[in-house]
Design an enzyme around this catalytic site. Structure first.
Site, PDB file in Angstrom:
ATOM      1  N   ASP A 384       0.768  -1.283  -0.107  1.00  0.00           N
ATOM      2  CA  ASP A 384      -0.040  -0.037  -0.034  1.00  0.00           C
ATOM      3  C   ASP A 384       0.905   1.421   0.026  1.00  0.00           C
ATOM      4  O   ASP A 384       1.964   1.217   0.776  1.00  0.00           O
ATOM      5  CB  ASP A 384      -0.986  -0.191   1.306  1.00  0.00           C
ATOM      6  N   LEU A 385       0.513   2.188  -1.004  1.00  0.00           N
ATOM      7  CA  LEU A 385       1.406   3.426  -1.070  1.00  0.00           C
ATOM      8  C   LEU A 385       1.135   4.324   0.104  1.00  0.00           C
ATOM      9  O   LEU A 385       0.099   4.429   0.278  1.00  0.00           O
ATOM     10  CB  LEU A 385       1.178   3.801  -2.392  1.00  0.00           C
ATOM     11  N   ASP A 427      -4.383   2.621  -4.998  1.00  0.00           N
ATOM     12  CA  ASP A 427      -3.090   2.565  -4.674  1.00  0.00           C
ATOM     13  C   ASP A 427      -2.472   1.470  -4.150  1.00  0.00           C
ATOM     14  O   ASP A 427      -1.344   1.383  -3.308  1.00  0.00           O
ATOM     15  CB  ASP A 427      -2.676   3.828  -4.047  1.00  0.00           C
TER      16      ASP A 427
END
Length: 801
Positions: A384-385, A427
């Site tokens: 996960d960004l 994302d």
């Protein structure tokens, strides 16, 4: 053709000979389609469709059987052709009906199946039906057009494009069938000519001149047919060598002249992946098991590129059945195959990054779990960004899309070639690392995190930093964990990594279950500190009214309830943040904030009103002497407010901190405050401790009040608590008064006060100074039971802690 010519007779014979395996295969595909689509199509409709399919297929098979057993079947080929075409039309109509049931709400896998299945059935039917143009055209158009029209009517450009492509595909297949038909007629003519030639040679051995003349004539006819054919054609020896090829074959395979192909083996021109199937079918033809077959395969052009072709190969045998040579014809279908591949790719891949999508990723993971792998195990991870939302919010979605493409590229550079990377959300990425141990995976994770930490994303004069939190779980096909369990664990580990400070990875372990359960609560700690610093809390009020109709209260009574404006401008109910406040020692700070706000209102904004405010105090406050001292000091500074405050403490909290509670109550009683014992009846020693506490009001546990109209035990408990309270000189308050029936029953019992949604819902009262612009919803928040939790029963709005 409708005459009784030999070619027409042979053509209809081919039609009925090849129809048996084709119809049988189509029936099997139809049953498989019904099985695949059973979860998304109405069961009754699908059952009718299957029954009709069985009936039509059975009728067509009986027609073929009847044709084979009819002695004079060659006398009227046109009649047999019409019967066969009617059956093909019915079969196509049934496939068309299935295609017309397409629904965009189906899961992607069902949509892809229904989009590709009719096309495969059409392609598979062409070789068998090409002997009859009416039969082939009826089947193709009735199969493909309904699906195309259905998707064209959908209000979605993607589906409309798919519909146009389906119609084009159907029309293209009709055109291709016409070519097949023409080639078949040509081939049958050649076969007939060759048969005439062989018979003439056998019967005319005495006359050498006649034999030579017929041979020359046959050669001339064969040469002309070869050269004029619009599709690639070749004559192939039993050993697999090309004896002769036409110019169309040379063009298809990238040669200048046909002679370049002569002497070469067909197997060498075949794509390596298709060679095993090519050898198998040709071996069956050599053994006399089949005389003709059709297949879609890949050839290698002279420049090494691939070309897709639909090949039909027919055997030519002598009187003893020995294979003399084979005649092959191939149609270039590279464009159609590429179009199909593109459609399939789009259904399984993310169009932005080119990575596979969630459904394809989960399908691959499921296959991995069902495999009999004996390796060292695999690693599944979620990535996960961090700070991606900043880019999106600052520069828009175009920047966000560009960043996602860059991140996907950076991650691909750090993982192994055998690893499977997917984009599964906005994302969020997922990764399957086959035959990988946690130590090796950890090194790769560190490289990914370091690469993303060092990466700088420029956009419109801004430079952005991003990071990544990675959660991983070890995967062993034999450990019994389901796909859902593994995905949940990876997501949980990713969340734990993010809560632990971001830009790090974390492997899931069994003990992490409890850590993950607390992760969301930990996230509330900085948010609560921010809310206190920014004054983001909101106080609601809920009236407490006399039960008796003729009783007039000397003042307005209400309980103070708390909510929180979060950073997004949403009003959060107490059930979302009170557990975290109590777990991480912030409940007493919030209690003090509420007391200060209420005392200020009573002293400054409403000094002459007759309202009495009930304020909840948590167990943490009752056990914290410093907080109690601050409350006492505050009330001593504002004596005019003390007689208008009633502190509510839960029975459980009072008993847990009995000494502190008793001393605190004594001090505030002397100042004029009153006390209510909240949730009375929920503890195990209610009556034993009641006489030790200077209580003015008993608030009967709402779990009993709510069931009073239908549960005799609850009614008896409420009656008992009310009688004991009155005997001890206390007033009683019933919580959870949901309707008039409960209120009437309380009036019969003699309870003094009532509180609940049946009396009045909470309404906004005092706002903090940090609330966002806009009006607070009147009537408070909606009342979903699962959101109102903590020390109060779940159907009542949560009071201030």
């Amino acid at each position: 053709m409708t005459d009784n010519s030999p070619i027409s007779v042979r053509r209809i014979a081919c039609l009925y000979r090849d129809g048996l395996p084709t119809i049988t295969a189509g029936l099997v595909v139809a049953l498989l389609a019904a099985f695949v689509m059973r979860s998304v199509i109405d069961e009754r409709w699908l059952t009718i469709w299957v029954v009709l399919t069985l009936v039509v297929a059975s009728s067509r098979l009986l027609l073929i059987l009847y044709h084979h057993r009819t002695p004079d079947r060659h006398s009227n080929p046109a009649s047999w052709e019409r019967r066969y075409a009617m059956g093909a039309a019915l079969g196509g109509a049934l496939w068309g009906a299935l295609g017309a049931s397409f629904d965009p709400a189906w899961p992607p896998s069902n949509q892809v199946f229904l989009a590709s299945a009719p096309g495969g059935v059409i392609a598979g039917s062409i070789p068998a039906n090409s002997a009859s143009l009416p039969a082939a055209a009826a089947f193709i158009l009735l199969t493909g057009i309904p699906f195309g029209l259905r998707t064209l009517m959908l209000d979605d450009t993607t589906y409309q494009i798919l519909g146009v492509m389906s119609l084009i595909y159907s029309l293209t297949m009709v055109g291709l069938t016409r070519r097949f038909h023409g080639n078949l007629v040509t081939t049958l003519g050649l076969s007939k000519q060759l048969e005439i030639r062989n018979r003439a040679l056998k019967e005319s051995l005495q006359t050498r001149e006649m034999l030579l003349a017929k041979t020359k004539e046959s050669a001339r006819l064969l040469h002309g047919a070869f050269e004029q054919a619009g599709v690639a054609m070749a004559i192939i020896a039993p050993e697999g060598d090309i004896l002769r090829a036409n110019q169309a074959a040379a063009d298809m395979l990238g040669c200048e002249i046909p002679e370049e192909l002569c002497g070469r083996k067909v197997i060498d021109l075949t794509h390596p992946d298709d060679r095993p199937e090519n050898r198998r079918l040709f071996a069956l033809m050599l053994r006399g098991r089949i005389d003709r077959y059709s297949v879609r395969k890949r050839y290698l052009r002279s420049d090494g590129s691939e070309v897709w072709a639909d090949l039909t190969l027919a055997a030519v045998r002598d009187e003893e059945g020995e294979l003399q040579y084979t005649v092959g014809q191939a149609q270039d279908v590279t464009e159609q195959q590429n179009l199909y591949s593109q459609l399939l790719h789009r259904s399984t891949h993310d169009p932005l990054t080119g990575l596979i999508n969630r459904s394809a990723f989960e399908e691959q993971l499921d296959l991995l779990l069902s495999s009999d792998s004996t390796g060292q195990g695999h690693i599944l991870c979620y990535l996960d960004l961090d700070q991606f939302k900043v880019v999106n919010d600052t520069c828009g979605h175009l920047a966000g899309d560009a960043l996602l493409r860059e991140v996907a590229h950076l991650i691909r550079q750090k993982i192994r070639r055998s690893d499977l990377l997917a984009r599964i959300g906005g994302d969020e990425f997922a990764l399957i690392m086959q035959d990988c141990d946690p130590e090796s995976a950890g090194k790769i994770f560190e490289e990914i995190i370091q690469t993303l930490r060092e990466y700088r994303f420029p956009w419109s004069g801004h430079i952005f930093h991003v990071g990544a939190s990675i959660g991983a779980v070890a995967v062993h096909p034999g450990d019994g964990l389901s796909l859902h369990d593994l995905l949940k664990r990876a997501d949980s580990a990713c969340y734990a990594a993010k809560e632990a400070g971001r830009n790090r990875y974390r492997f899931f372990k069994e003990e992490d279950e409890s850590l993950t359960a607390r992760a969301s609560e930990m996230g509330w700690v900085p948010r609560l500190n921010w809310a206190l610093a920014e004054n983001r809390f909101v106080l609601f009020r809920q009236e407490i009214v006399p039960v008796a109709r003729d009783e007039q209260s000397e003042m307005n009574r209400f309980e103070v309830l708390i909510r929180l404006w979060d950073s997004n401008g949403d009003l959060q109910p107490p059930g979302t943040f009170i557990p975290a406040a109590e777990r991480y020692n912030l409940a007493d700070v919030i209690d003090l904030w509420v007391v200060q706000r209420v005392v200020g209102w009573l002293s400054e904004e409403s000094p002459h009103a007759s309202d009495t405010c009930s304020i909840n105090l948590s167990g943490l406050t009752l056990s914290n002497q410093q907080t109690l001292d601050k409350i006492v000091a505050l009330l001593e500074e504002h004596p005019q407010a003390t007689r208008r405050i009633c502190f509510e403490i839960t029975e459980t909290a009072a008993i847990s901190n009995l000494a502190h509670t008793r001393e605190f109550m004594r001090q505030l009683h002397e100042l004029g405050c009153r006390f209510a014992l909240d949730d009375f009846g929920s503890g195990l020693s209610s009556f034993a401790y009641l006489k030790q506490l200077p209580v003015d009001y008993l608030k009967i546990d709402g779990l009993f009040v709510r069931d009073i109209a239908r549960n005799p035990v609850s009614q008896a408990l409420v009656t008992s608590i009310n009688q004991v309270g009155h005997a001890m000189g206390m007033k009683t308050v019933a919580e959870f008064v949901e309707d008039d029936t409960i209120l009437r029953r309380l009036r019969e019992i003699g309870v003094d006060y009532a509180q609940g949604y049946g009396v009045e819902a909470p309404v906004p009262w005092l706002l903090g100074t940090g609330e966002p612009a806009g009006e607070v919803p009147q009537g408070g928040l909606s009342r979903p039971p699962e959101m109102e939790v903590s020390r109060e029963p779940p159907s009542q709005p949560h009071s201030h802690p």
